[in-house]
Design an enzyme around this catalytic site. Structure first.
Site: not given
Length: 326
Positions: A9, A286
């Protein structure tokens, strides 16, 4: 062996400020998780510091995606303009480091009429897919207003990643409240609620007949399938009632890819392989919310039975799905 991490991200100060400036009833409280520790500084770096962390972990390529809640809570016009700017910035980051980065598009889901067009534009810039959420305001992802998105994604062969999101305030008050504020937030996000929301979004798409209309459409679920793979025996019973062409579990095996999201628990891997095949599994960490070390990653990779299966998980399947040439 090439290692491609597909759920990694990033964000910008502009998007953070826009989300923080929304009125209380429109604000996404999970934004607070971006501020924990040094998450925000890591999210805002898509240059040297990120590449150094990738080197430390042994990751060759990251596929960038905007951290939740992305542009979803914004007003329609703001979502359109800011999604476009985010995509332009991500495209520039990939141009600067073409051997290390790719990106998923951010789409203005608050303006359904603009979504397919932005996906087409992003695909023209080299984006390999898009990340969306199961609900925008009160509109679910399976609403017919988004069918053009799925038709376009199928035609362009761009997979759609359904990321977890915080439940609605009504559901949170009924099911996740009653503790201290941070425990309420944890219970409704990474501890439980996020994952039910993503699983439900995927299950609703299947139940709506989305994959019957668009058999070439591919979606991705994180966190080893967001709990859905553990409940397929029961979910299959929906198919006959909903008039689907196949069982829910068949759609999972043919149209859904599953990624690890930094959860390197061998039991999760082995259960996933009872529900789908090795050709449907993808590696991810992640980042920056999970930061497994190189030794932790390497230890987990010993769980695969063959070098061929290991290579599929770490990069082979991602290269095929996203059209990445390395």
């Amino acid at each position: 062996m090439t290692v491609i991490a597909i759920e990694e991200h990033w964000t910008t100060p502009e998007l953070t400020a826009a989300l923080a400036g929304l009125p209380e009833e429109s604000r996404d409280d999970s934004l607070a998780l971006n501020d924990m520790g040094d998450n925000l500084s890591r999210l805002e770096d898509i240059g040297d510091a990120r590449l150094a962390m990738m080197d430390e972990q042994g990751i060759d390529i990251q596929i960038l995606s905007v951290a939740p809640p992305a542009t979803g809570p914004l007003a329609a016009a703001d979502a359109v303009s800011l999604s476009r700017r985010m995509n332009d910035l991500a495209a520039e980051a990939v141009r600067r480091n073409p051997s290390r980065l790719r990106a998923m598009a951010t789409l203005p889901m608050a303006e359904p009429s603009a979504v397919a067009g932005e996906l087409e534009r992003a695909a023209g810039l080299g984006f390999v897919g898009a990340m969306v959420y199961g609900r925008t305001g009160d509109t679910t992802l399976d609403d017919p207003c988004y069918d053009d998105l799925f038709a376009t994604a199928a035609a362009l062969r761009r997979p759609i990643f359904i990321h977890p999101q915080i439940p609605s305030r009504t559901i949170r008050r009924a099911a996740y409240a009653g503790f201290d504020p941070m425990t309420d937030l944890a219970l409704s996000t990474f501890g439980w609620g996020w994952h039910l929301e993503a699983a439900l979004a995927a299950l609703r798409l299947i139940t709506r007949g989305t994959f019957d209309r668009h058999p070439e459409l591919e979606i991705i679920l994180g966190h080893w399938g967001e709990l859905l793979l553990f409940w397929l025996d029961r979910a299959d019973s929906i198919s006959r009632i909903a008039g689907l062409e196949r069982k829910v579990s068949d759609y999972i095996r043919s149209n859904v890819f599953i990624t690890s999201s930094g959860m390197f628990n061998p039991a999760l891997l082995h259960h996933t392989l009872t529900a789908t095949t090795i050709d449907r599994l993808l590696f991810s960490t992640d980042y920056p919310f999970q930061r497994p070390t190189r030794p932790e990653i390497q230890q987990f990779l010993t769980e695969f039975d063959t070098d061929e299966d290991r290579e599929k998980f770490t990069g082979g399947t991602a290269r095929r799905l996203f059209g990445i040439e390395v």
